[in-house]
Design an enzyme around this catalytic site. Structure first.
Site, PDB file in Angstrom:
ATOM      1  N   LYS A  53       0.807  -1.226   0.000  1.00 29.54           N
ATOM      2  CA  LYS A  53       0.000   0.000   0.000  1.00 29.54           C
ATOM      3  C   LYS A  53       0.839   1.274   0.000  1.00 29.54           C
ATOM      4  CE  LYS A  53      -4.387  -1.432   0.286  1.00 29.54           C
ATOM      5  NZ  LYS A  53      -5.473  -0.974  -0.613  1.00 29.54           N
ATOM      6  N   SER A 305       1.825  -9.887  -0.336  1.00 29.00           N
ATOM      7  CA  SER A 305       1.476  -8.464  -0.341  1.00 29.00           C
ATOM      8  C   SER A 305       1.613  -7.768   0.999  1.00 29.00           C
ATOM      9  CB  SER A 305       0.035  -8.291  -0.844  1.00 29.00           C
ATOM     10  OG  SER A 305      -0.864  -9.001   0.001  1.00 29.00           O
TER      11      SER A 305
END
Length: 328
Positions: A53, A305
């Site tokens: 992110k 991720s």
């Protein structure tokens, strides 16, 4: 139709240079043996702030005007976008307000507060949190930078796709987490922009996969948020979705859904075989391979991720605690 292009992603990479890590990609011997083709792991969970992110958040903040930076930023988040936006805003000396539902794990709330952002807990879904975001935009003049449906966010996440195809130029398949679609659409735009023949498959949990339900319906639809080990993949895609729905529809080759037990198996494998600590969402690519839901004729790149998991929960998972119908 408004979209995010390969040129946009390349510009984002220049804009965030020095603000994010270029994470490594390594070969997994155990997964390669199981699948019969080379399987590479993109170690984005080692990114600063512990998830991908930061790329989108850094690009979004860097794209603000001086006047907008003075106003501050606000976003709804399931945790990792909020942490990344808080980090990027702190580097600029900006105010950041992160709105989240009661489903967000405490460890993610604590880290966002540690970075100096204001935290607002609102309701039981990301849609509830988004209502507070819109109030703050209207009443306090904050600049909204959403977790996925924004061109700067998508372009920033797409820089991951550029790295993947540079590190594994002959990749036949990329497995990427699918939630609101900012990550999946950005990576798919980058990968297919450089290597059109490479397939990109989105992976999500079966419990509350909003983008999959929307793709099946042919338009954005509301989906109930449910507790899941892949909590970072929760939340809707927005009924007024402008970018990610169309990009995922046009660019993804398939979508795979996983049970809670399959996700737990992915977390355990990452720890036991790869020596990596990842959260549930971070493990879904591995989980899809272990569950036999992916076939490939050439090299595979699997994105890890994020690592922002509560360590007590991680300990329960790797020790084989039963998952049952609801997330632990």
């Amino acid at each position: 139709m408004v979209t995010v292009t390969l040129d946009d992603i390349r510009s984002a990479r220049e804009r965030i240079a020095g603000k994010v890590e270029r994470t490594a990609t390594v070969l997994s011997p155990s997964l390669s043996e199981q699948l019969g083709v080379p399987v590479h792991l993109k170690l984005e969970h080692r990114q600063t702030t512990g998830s991908f992110k930061l790329r989108g958040a850094s690009n979004a903040v860097a794209s603000l005007s001086a006047r907008e930076k003075q106003r501050g930023v606000v976003a709804a988040s399931t945790g990792n976008h909020g942490r990344a936006l808080a980090h990027a805003a702190k580097l600029e000396g900006m105010r950041a307000v992160i709105c989240m539902s009661r489903l967000v794990p405490q460890n993610k709330l604590d880290e966002i507060r540690r970075l100096g952002a204001e935290v607002r807990i609102v309701g039981n879904s990301q849609d509830d949190a988004q209502q507070e975001v819109e109030r703050l935009v209207t009443e306090e003049g904050l600049v909204m930078r959403p977790p996925f449906d924004h061109p700067a966010i998508i372009a920033g996440q797409g820089t991951l796709g550029l790295e993947m195809i540079e590190q594994v130029p002959d990749a036949g398949l990329v497995l990427v987490q699918l939630s609101g679609g900012g990550l999946a659409s950005g990576i798919a735009a980058a990968v297919k922009g450089v290597s059109p023949e490479t397939k990109v498959i989105g992976v999500s949990m079966a419990r509350g996969a909003a983008m999959k339900a929307s793709l099946d319906a042919g338009h954005p639809v509301p989906v109930e948020e449910l507790p899941t080990l892949a909590d970072s993949l929760g939340g809707g895609i927005g009924l007024d979705n402008r970018l990610t729905f169309a990009m995922c529809r046009d660019l993804l080759d398939d979508v795979i859904l996983l049970s809670e037990d399959e996700i737990a198996a992915g977390v355990r494998h990452a720890y036991a075989q790869e020596r990596e600590i990842v959260e549930g969402a971070g493990a879904v690519g591995i989980a899809a391979l272990l569950a036999g839901k992916v076939r490939a004729n050439g090299p595979v790149v699997v994105l890890l991720s994020g690592r922002n998991i509560d360590m007590n929960a991680h300990r329960r998972i790797v020790c084989g605690a039963a998952i049952g119908e609801r997330a632990a």
